[in-house]
Design a protein around this motif. Structure first.
Motif, PDB file in Angstrom:
ATOM      1  N   UNK A 461     -58.038 -19.784  19.067  1.00 35.40           N
ATOM      2  CA  UNK A 461     -57.200 -19.466  20.209  1.00 35.40           C
ATOM      3  C   UNK A 461     -58.000 -19.154  21.467  1.00 35.40           C
ATOM      4  N   UNK A 462     -59.320 -18.935  21.324  1.00 34.46           N
ATOM      5  CA  UNK A 462     -60.091 -18.532  22.492  1.00 34.46           C
ATOM      6  C   UNK A 462     -61.510 -19.075  22.398  1.00 34.46           C
ATOM      7  N   UNK A 463     -62.194 -19.054  23.537  1.00 36.07           N
ATOM      8  CA  UNK A 463     -63.598 -19.449  23.555  1.00 36.07           C
ATOM      9  C   UNK A 463     -64.417 -18.504  22.678  1.00 36.07           C
ATOM     10  N   UNK A 464     -64.041 -17.233  22.689  1.00 38.50           N
ATOM     11  CA  UNK A 464     -64.770 -16.262  21.871  1.00 38.50           C
ATOM     12  C   UNK A 464     -64.719 -16.651  20.396  1.00 38.50           C
ATOM     13  N   UNK A 465     -63.613 -17.217  19.970  1.00 44.87           N
ATOM     14  CA  UNK A 465     -63.524 -17.668  18.586  1.00 44.87           C
ATOM     15  C   UNK A 465     -64.548 -18.729  18.263  1.00 44.87           C
ATOM     16  N   UNK A 466     -64.787 -19.662  19.189  1.00 48.75           N
ATOM     17  CA  UNK A 466     -65.823 -20.683  18.984  1.00 48.75           C
ATOM     18  C   UNK A 466     -67.198 -20.043  18.865  1.00 48.75           C
ATOM     19  N   UNK A 467     -67.480 -19.078  19.748  1.00 45.47           N
ATOM     20  CA  UNK A 467     -68.789 -18.435  19.774  1.00 45.47           C
ATOM     21  C   UNK A 467     -69.020 -17.609  18.511  1.00 45.47           C
ATOM     22  N   UNK A 468     -67.997 -16.887  18.059  1.00 43.71           N
ATOM     23  CA  UNK A 468     -68.156 -16.036  16.882  1.00 43.71           C
ATOM     24  C   UNK A 468     -68.463 -16.854  15.635  1.00 43.71           C
ATOM     25  N   UNK A 469     -67.909 -18.058  15.535  1.00 43.16           N
ATOM     26  CA  UNK A 469     -68.228 -18.918  14.390  1.00 43.16           C
ATOM     27  C   UNK A 469     -69.717 -19.218  14.336  1.00 43.16           C
ATOM     28  N   UNK A 470     -70.335 -19.398  15.498  1.00 45.48           N
ATOM     29  CA  UNK A 470     -71.765 -19.716  15.556  1.00 45.48           C
ATOM     30  C   UNK A 470     -72.598 -18.463  15.318  1.00 45.48           C
ATOM     31  N   UNK A 471     -72.186 -17.324  15.881  1.00 42.95           N
ATOM     32  CA  UNK A 471     -72.930 -16.074  15.679  1.00 42.95           C
ATOM     33  C   UNK A 471     -73.051 -15.748  14.200  1.00 42.95           C
ATOM     34  N   UNK A 584     -77.548  -2.230  32.754  1.00 34.50           N
ATOM     35  CA  UNK A 584     -78.999  -2.234  32.852  1.00 34.50           C
ATOM     36  C   UNK A 584     -79.521  -2.954  31.626  1.00 34.50           C
ATOM     37  N   UNK A 585     -80.489  -3.841  31.817  1.00 31.77           N
ATOM     38  CA  UNK A 585     -80.995  -4.593  30.675  1.00 31.77           C
ATOM     39  C   UNK A 585     -81.699  -3.692  29.673  1.00 31.77           C
ATOM     40  N   UNK A 586     -81.996  -2.449  30.040  1.00 32.80           N
ATOM     41  CA  UNK A 586     -82.634  -1.522  29.107  1.00 32.80           C
ATOM     42  C   UNK A 586     -81.626  -0.765  28.254  1.00 32.80           C
ATOM     43  N   UNK A 587     -80.303  -1.008  28.512  1.00 30.09           N
ATOM     44  CA  UNK A 587     -79.302  -0.350  27.675  1.00 30.09           C
ATOM     45  C   UNK A 587     -79.566  -0.649  26.203  1.00 30.09           C
ATOM     46  N   UNK A 588     -79.573   0.395  25.366  1.00 28.76           N
ATOM     47  CA  UNK A 588     -79.851   0.220  23.939  1.00 28.76           C
ATOM     48  C   UNK A 588     -78.560  -0.134  23.221  1.00 28.76           C
ATOM     49  N   UNK A 589     -78.518  -1.308  22.628  1.00 29.01           N
ATOM     50  CA  UNK A 589     -77.327  -1.704  21.888  1.00 29.01           C
ATOM     51  C   UNK A 589     -77.682  -2.084  20.465  1.00 29.01           C
ATOM     52  N   UNK A 590     -78.803  -1.589  20.013  1.00 30.10           N
ATOM     53  CA  UNK A 590     -79.226  -1.955  18.656  1.00 30.10           C
ATOM     54  C   UNK A 590     -78.191  -1.563  17.622  1.00 30.10           C
ATOM     55  N   UNK A 591     -77.492  -0.455  17.877  1.00 31.45           N
ATOM     56  CA  UNK A 591     -76.503  -0.011  16.910  1.00 31.45           C
ATOM     57  C   UNK A 591     -75.079  -0.241  17.392  1.00 31.45           C
ATOM     58  N   UNK A 592     -74.947  -1.134  18.443  1.00 28.21           N
ATOM     59  CA  UNK A 592     -73.615  -1.406  18.963  1.00 28.21           C
ATOM     60  C   UNK A 592     -72.782  -2.208  17.979  1.00 28.21           C
ATOM     61  N   UNK A 593     -71.467  -2.136  18.087  1.00 26.57           N
ATOM     62  CA  UNK A 593     -70.590  -2.901  17.197  1.00 26.57           C
ATOM     63  C   UNK A 593     -70.646  -4.379  17.565  1.00 26.57           C
ATOM     64  N   UNK A 594     -70.624  -5.271  16.604  1.00 26.86           N
ATOM     65  CA  UNK A 594     -70.641  -6.699  16.927  1.00 26.86           C
ATOM     66  C   UNK A 594     -69.336  -7.121  17.600  1.00 26.86           C
ATOM     67  N   UNK A 595     -69.432  -8.247  18.308  1.00 31.52           N
ATOM     68  CA  UNK A 595     -68.227  -8.825  18.893  1.00 31.52           C
ATOM     69  C   UNK A 595     -67.208  -9.120  17.803  1.00 31.52           C
ATOM     70  N   UNK A 596     -65.960  -9.048  18.165  1.00 27.49           N
ATOM     71  CA  UNK A 596     -64.925  -9.396  17.205  1.00 27.49           C
ATOM     72  C   UNK A 596     -63.783 -10.098  17.940  1.00 27.49           C
ATOM     73  N   UNK A 597     -63.107 -10.933  17.188  1.00 25.56           N
ATOM     74  CA  UNK A 597     -61.992 -11.676  17.772  1.00 25.56           C
ATOM     75  C   UNK A 597     -60.741 -10.822  17.801  1.00 25.56           C
ATOM     76  N   UNK A 598     -59.907 -11.060  18.814  1.00 23.74           N
ATOM     77  CA  UNK A 598     -58.630 -10.364  18.885  1.00 23.74           C
ATOM     78  C   UNK A 598     -57.633 -11.047  17.968  1.00 23.74           C
ATOM     79  N   UNK A 599     -56.820 -10.245  17.327  1.00 23.35           N
ATOM     80  CA  UNK A 599     -55.784 -10.814  16.460  1.00 23.35           C
ATOM     81  C   UNK A 599     -54.599 -11.329  17.279  1.00 23.35           C
ATOM     82  N   UNK A 600     -54.426 -10.752  18.482  1.00 23.65           N
ATOM     83  CA  UNK A 600     -53.328 -11.197  19.341  1.00 23.65           C
ATOM     84  C   UNK A 600     -53.838 -12.280  20.308  1.00 23.65           C
ATOM     85  N   UNK A 601     -52.947 -12.715  21.152  1.00 22.83           N
ATOM     86  CA  UNK A 601     -53.325 -13.643  22.212  1.00 22.83           C
ATOM     87  C   UNK A 601     -53.090 -15.092  21.835  1.00 22.83           C
TER      88      UNK A 601
END
Length: 918
Positions: A461-471, A584-601
Motif C-alpha cells: 500500500x505504500x513506498x515504505x512497504x517496498x523498502x521494508x521488504x528489502x531491509x 544531527x547526524x551524531x544522534x545515537x539511534x543504535x537502540x532505536x526501534x526499526x521502521x514498521x509498516x502501518x496497518x491502516x492507510x
C-alpha cells in the motif's frame, strides 16, 4: 537574326530567382517516356526542330541591360536532341537524373533538351527537360502533342503543316504589359489588397524544422491513389454540391493543414493554367500562374461548409486573376525573403490533364516514367492528377521541402488528407475538427501505442512497504553514504524509527505534512522514511531557496512539523505555527526501534508534496500518492533497470522530484546510494572524483549537469547506466553520453504524473536526428490531443496529456487549478482522468513521442519549471519599469539563462509613421 522582347511578369520573377539562387535546378521541367517499337532518331530530331522553330519561347534567351531583363528571340535554334546508348533499361534513370541536374544557362540556347536513351533498336526512353522560364506544365503537354504529330507526318514521308498560331507569345507579353500600364487591373488589385489584408504571412506547423535563410529547395515526395470507390464517391459528392472534384480535394487539403497546424486562417496558392483566352490554347510558353485562396474556418465548420467556402473563394479569386501573381505580390509590398514564398507557402496543384506522347504513331507504344527534379519552390505542394491511368484513377503527390519537413511527416500528411477526405465525403455535416485522420486499423494501433496494457502493482500500500521488504533481506548491507557517514539498511531503519517517535511526540499523524528543511543528506532521507511510518507526507524545502518562498510553502502546506538541521538559527521559524525538530547526524539511534509498516492507510494516501513553478510566481503544491510512487519505482526497477549490484549517485536536491528515483529506487532493490553534498553537486570536477572514488554505476542528471561533467570527464569514465531528464536532450549530448555509458535513457515527465512518465533508450545517431522522449512507463497512458481535446494520430503535433496510475491527487488547497489541469479524456481514452502537460509533442510512427516545445510561456532551466510571464508581471510592478519581456536564451554552450528586456518608465513611444512617410 534575333529580336528583343520584354518578359512576362512570370518570366521576370523566375529570372530574378535565377539571379538570387544561381545553380538551382528548381525551375527545370522534366518528363520521360518509355517507347516500344521502331523509333527513328533522325525523324525524331527533325520533328523536334520543327516544333522548336514553331514556338518563339523555345528559341528565346534571357539577358540584362541596365538592371532590367529582356528576352532575345533567335531565328533558329541549335539541335536539341542527342542520343545516349545504354546497356539495359535499368540504366535509363541515371542518365535521366544527369540530364535533369544539368544546369541551363538561360543566356544561351537551347533551353529545351531532348535525350533519347537507346536501349535497343525497338526500345528507347525519351527524356525532355525544359526551363520553366520558357514553358509550364500545359506547354510540356503541347510540346509532346506537336512532337508526336510532326514525327507521324515525317515518318510517313509527308510534311507537317500545323495551323498557324493565332498569336505569338511576344504579343501576349505586349498585351500583359499594356494592361498593367493602362489601369485596367486596378479593381482586381484592390480586391487582393482587401482580401489578403491581415492574412497570416507565414504558414508554419508546430514541430517543423527551422527555416534556413537560403533554402536548398530540395524536396521529398509521398504518393497515394484514390480507390475506384473513392473516385466514385468524390464525383457523386461534387455533383450533389455543384462543385468541381478539384474544389473538394482542395477543401480536404485545407482541412488537413488546419488539423495539423491548429490554424483557422490559411492561405493556399492554387495553380491556374493562365490560358483563359481561346487564342492561347495551343501556345507554348510560361502561362501558368497562381491565385491565393484565403480560407477561414470558424469553430464548428463542417466539411460541407468548407467545400462551399472553397468554391466561393476559388470562383471569386478566378474572377480577379487578370493581374499575374507577381504583380499582386508587388502591389501588396511587405517584407520579402529568400527563405519563404510571399503570401502563400502551401500550394494546391490540380494537374488535370495527363501528358500523352506518340498517340498518333500506331507502331509505337508509350509509358510515362517518373521524372522529377527533386526540388520545390514552396514549403508544401499537393499535386492532384485526374485520369492519370487507364482506370481513370486520381493520383495524389505531396511534395515537401526537406529544409522544413521530414519524409515521414510528408507521408503522414498525405495519408491523413486521404482519410479526412473519405470521412468528409461520407459525413459532410461533421465538423472539420472531428473528421478522422486515420483508418479504423490505425485507430486501434494508436490506442495500443498511447495506452499500453496495464500491469498489476505489487501487493503493497505504500513506498515504505517496498523498502521494508528489502531491509528485512539486506539489514547489514551498506544502504547510503553521505559525506563520511555510511549507514546499513538496518541502521537506516533504526534512525528512521527513532525519528518517527520524536515526530509523533510533536503531533505528526496520518494525513499530516512533515516539512523537511534539509539539503542533500542522509538526514533528509531518514526524515522522509520516518514521515511515512506515521502516515504523513513529506514536504521537501530547499534551505537555499529565498526566505519568502520557503515561508510561503510552509504556510501553504500547513506543515505539522518542520525538520531542520543544527545550522538553522533557533528563531528561524518562530513566526510559523509549527514545532521544529532539529536533526544531527551524531544522534545515537543504535537502540532505536526499526521502521514498521502501518496497518491502516491506502495507496491513495499522500506520499509527498512538492511545490513547482521554479522560483517565480505563486508556487503550487503537487500532492503525489503512494500508489503513484510505487508504480513508478516498480516500473523503473524493470526498465531501465537497477539491481542490488548498482551504486547510484543521489545528485538532486530533495525539493526536485527526480530525487525520488535517486533516493528510493536503490532502497527497493538493495542497491547502495551515494549522496552528493551541495558543494559536490555544484562542482563538476568534485562530482567526477566522487563518481570515480565510489565506483558509481548509475547516475541521473539534467542536460546542463551532464554537459559540465562530460566537458571534464577523463577518457576512462564509464557508467553502466546514464539517465537524463528535466530538459530537452540534444543529439550531440546524447551521443556524448553514449560514449561513456553502456546504456543511456532519456526521461520525460512532469511532477504531476510522478517523476518520469515516458522513457527512451538512446543510441548514437546523426546530429540532426531528434532524441525522442520515449514511450509510456508501466500503467501510464500518453495521448496527443488538439485544442478541442480530440485524439490526434501519429505525426500530428498537439498537446501531450498523461494518464494512468502515476497521476497526482491534484494541487494542495487549489481545487480550481486541479480541475483545470486534471481533466476527463475524450471517448477514445475511455474518459480516463488525464493531466494536461502544456507540452507540444508528436507521436512517431514507431510509437515513441517527440518533444517540440511548450504550448504556453513556461520554460525549463536546469530542470526547474519557470513561468516567464509571471516574472515579467513582477518586473512591470516596479515603479521604474514601463514594459518588460522575459525569455529563455541559450548562451551557446547549451546552458539556458533567463533574459529580461525592459522599457524604463518615462521613455516616450516612437512616433508612428503616417501613410505618406517613407
Amino acid at each position: 537574326m534575333t529580336s528583343n522582347t520584354d518578359l512576362s511578369f512570370g518570366q521576370e520573377r523566375i529570372w530574378l530567382l535565377e539571379q538570387l539562387l544561381p545553380g538551382t535546378v528548381t525551375h527545370h521541367l522534366a518528363a520521360a517516356y518509355e517507347i516500344r517499337g521502331p523509333l527513328d532518331p533522325v525523324v525524331l530530331d527533325r520533328a523536334a526542330r520543327a516544333v522548336v522553330g514553331r514556338h518563339e519561347p523555345l528559341r528565346t534567351t534571357f539577358h540584362e541591360q541596365d538592371g532590367r531583363p529582356f528576352g532575345r528571340v533567335h531565328e533558329v535554334s541549335p539541335p536539341v536532341l542527342r542520343t545516349v546508348p545504354v546497356a539495359s533499361f535499368d540504366d535509363w534513370a541515371s542518365v535521366a537524373e544527369a540530364e535533369i541536374q544539368k544546369r541551363f544557362d538561360i543566356s544561351e540556347l537551347p533551353l529545351v533538351r531532348l535525350t533519347l536513351i537507346a536501349i535497343a533498336d525497338d526500345h528507347h526512353v525519351l527524356m525532355v527537360v525544359m526551363h520553366h522560364i520558357i514553358s509550364d506544365g500545359a506547354s510540356m503537354g503541347e510540346f509532346f502533342d506537336e512532337l508526336s504529330k510532326a514525327y507521324a507526318a515525317f515518318r510517313s514521308g509527308g510534311d507537317w503543316r500545323p495551323a498557324e498560331l493565332p498569336i505569338t507569345y511576344r504579343r501576349h507579353v505586349e498585351q500583359e504589359r499594356a494592361a498593367a500600364a493602362d489601369g485596367s487591373w486596378a479593381p482586381d488589385l484592390a480586391y487582393w489588397r482587401e482580401r489578403l489584408q491581415g492574412a497570416p504571412s507565414l504558414f508554419a506547423m508546430p514541430g517543423a524544422g527551422q527555416r534556413p535563410s537560403r533554402p536548398t529547395l530540395s524536396s521529398y515526395e509521398a504518393h497515394a491513389s484514390l480507390t475506384a470507390d473513392d473516385s466514385a464517391a468524390l464525383q457523386a459528392f461534387a455533383r450533389r454540391h455543384r462543385v468541381s472534384p478539384a474544389m473538394v480535394l482542395s477543401a480536404a487539403w485545407v482541412a488537413t493543414l488546419a488539423r495539423h497546424s491548429g490554424e483557422r486562417d490559411i492561405v493556399v496558392g492554387t495553380s491556374v493554367s493562365g490560358r483563359d483566352r481561346a487564342e492561347l490554347k495551343g501556345l507554348i510558353g510560361l502561362f501558368m500562374d497562381v491565385v491565393a485562396l484565403r480560407v477561414q474556418l470558424p469553430a464548428g465548420t463542417t466539411f460541407g461548409d468548407l467545400v462551399t467556402t472553397v468554391r466561393g473563394e476559388t470562383l471569386t479569386a478566378l474572377s480577379h486573376r487578370r493581374p499575374p501573381f507577381a504583380k499582386v505580390v508587388a502591389e501588396l509590398g511587405g517584407e520579402r525573403s529568400l527563405a519563404y514564398n510571399p503570401i502563400y507557402q502551401v500550394l494546391f496543384n490540380n494537374a488535370s490533364r495527363s501528358i500523352q506522347a506518340f498517340a498518333d504513331v500506331p507502331e509505337l507504344s508509350c509509358r510515362r516514367l517518373p521524372a522529377t527534379t527533386g526540388t520545390i519552390q514552396t514549403d508544401l505542394e499537393l499535386v492532384v492528377v485526374s485520369g492519370a491511368d487507364e482506370d481513370s484513377s486520381t493520383r495524389m503527390t505531396l511534395v515537401a521541402s526537406t529544409d522544413i519537413y521530414q519524409k515521414d511527416s510528408a507521408e503522414l500528411l498525405l495519408e491523413h488528407t486521404v482519410s479526412l477526405l473519405r470521412h468528409g465525403l461520407a459525413e459532410p455535416d461533421t465538423p472539420v475538427e472531428q473528421l478522422s485522420l486515420v483508418t479504423e486499423e490505425q485507430r486501434r494501433q494508436l490506442a495500443d501505442m498511447c495506452a499500453p496494457a496495464r500491469t498489476p502493482l505489487p501487493p503493497v500500500r505504500s513506498v515504505l512497504g517496498l523498502v521494508l521488504d528489502v531491509i528485512d533481506r539486506y539489514r547489514d548491507v551498506p544502504a547510503v553514504r553521505s559525506g563520511q557517514r555510511v549507514l546499513t539498511y538496518g541502521q537506516l531503519s533504526r534512525h528512521a524509527g527513532r525519528l518517527a517517535e520524536r515526530l509523533a511526540r510533536h503531533g505528526v499523524a496520518a494525513g499530516g505534512v512533515v516539512a523537511i528543511h534539509l539539503d542533500r543528506s542522509a538526514e533528509a532521507l531518514i526524515a522522509m522514511l520516518a514521515s511515512w511510518q506515521l502516515g504523513a507526507a513529506y514536504l521537501p524545502v530547499d534551505p537555499t531557496y529565498p526566505r519568502r518562498r520557503v515561508d510561503f510553502v510552509l504556510r501553504d502546506a500547513r506543515a505539522q512539523v518542520i525538520v531542520t538541521g543544527p545550522d538553522t538559527p533557533a528563531d528561524r521559524f518562530a513566526a510559523l505555527d509549527a514545532p521544529v525538530v532539529v536533526m544531527d547526524e551524531d544522534d545515537d539511534a543504535a537502540d532505536g526501534p526499526p521502521l514498521k509498516a502501518r496497518s491502516e492507510g491506502s495507496g491513495e494516501d499522500s506520499a509527498y508534496v512538492i511545490y513547482t513553478s521554479g522560483s517565480t510566481g505563486t508556487p503550487k503544491g503537487v500532492n503525489v500518492p503512494h500508489r503513484a510512487v510505487v508504480n513508478f519505482l516498480n516500473s523503473m526497477a524493470k526498465l531501465p533497470g537497477v539491481t542490488r549490484d548498482d551504486v547510484m549517485l543521489s545528485l538532486t536536491s530533495p525539493s526536485f522530484d527526480i530525487s525520488v528515483l535517486e533516493l528510493f529506487l536503490p532502497l527497493t532493490v538493495g542497491a547502495r546510494i551515494v549522496i552528493a553534498s551541495t558543494e559536490e553537486a555544484r562542482d563538476p570536477q568534485r562530482l567526477l572524483d566522487l563518481i570515480r572514488d565510489e565506483r558509481i554505476t548509475v547516475m541521473q542528471a539534467t542536460p546542463v549537469t551532464w554537459g559540465g561533467i562530460l566537458a571534464l570527464a577523463p577518457d576512462d569514465l564509464r557508467l553502466r547506466l546514464a539517465l537524463c531528464g528535466g530538459e530537452a536532450l540534444s543529439r550531440p549530448l546524447a551521443n556524448a553520453l553514449c560514449r561513456v555509458a553502456t546504456e543511456v535513457w532519456n526521461m520525460y515527465g512532469p511532477t504531476e504524473t510522478t517523476v518520469w512518465s515516458l522513457i527512451a533508450e538512446v543510441r548514437p545517431e546523426a546530429d540532426d536526428v531528434a532524441v525522442p522522449i520515449g514511450r509510456p512507463i508501466h500503467n501510464t497512458s500518453a495521448w496527443v490531443l488538439d485544442a478541442s481535446r480530440g485524439v490526434l494520430p501519429a505525426g500530428v503535433v498537439g498537446e501531450l496529456y498523461l494518464g494512468g496510475t502515476g497521476l497526482a491527487l491534484g494541487y494542495r488547497g487549489r481545487p480550481g487549478l486541479t480541475d483545470e489541469r486534471f481533466v476527463s479524456g475524450p471517448p477514445e481514452t475511455g474518459g480516463e482522468r488525464l493531466y494536461r502537460t502544456g507540452d507540444l509533442v508528436r507521436l512517431r510512427a514507431d510509437g515513441s513521442f517527440e518533444f517540440l516545445g511548450r504550448a504556453d510561456s513556461q520554460v525549463k532551466i536546469r530542470g526547474h519549471r519557470i513561468e516567464v510571464d509571471e516574472i515579467a508581471t513582477l518586473l512591470r510592478r516596479h515603479p521604474k519599469v514601463k514594459q518588460a519581456v522575459v525569455v529563455a536564451r541559450d548562451d551557446g554552450s547549451g546552458d539556458r539563462r533567463l533574459m529580461a528586456y525592459v522599457v524604463p518608465a518615462g521613455v516616450r513611444e516612437p512616433a508612428q509613421p503616417t501613410n505618406g512617410s517613407r
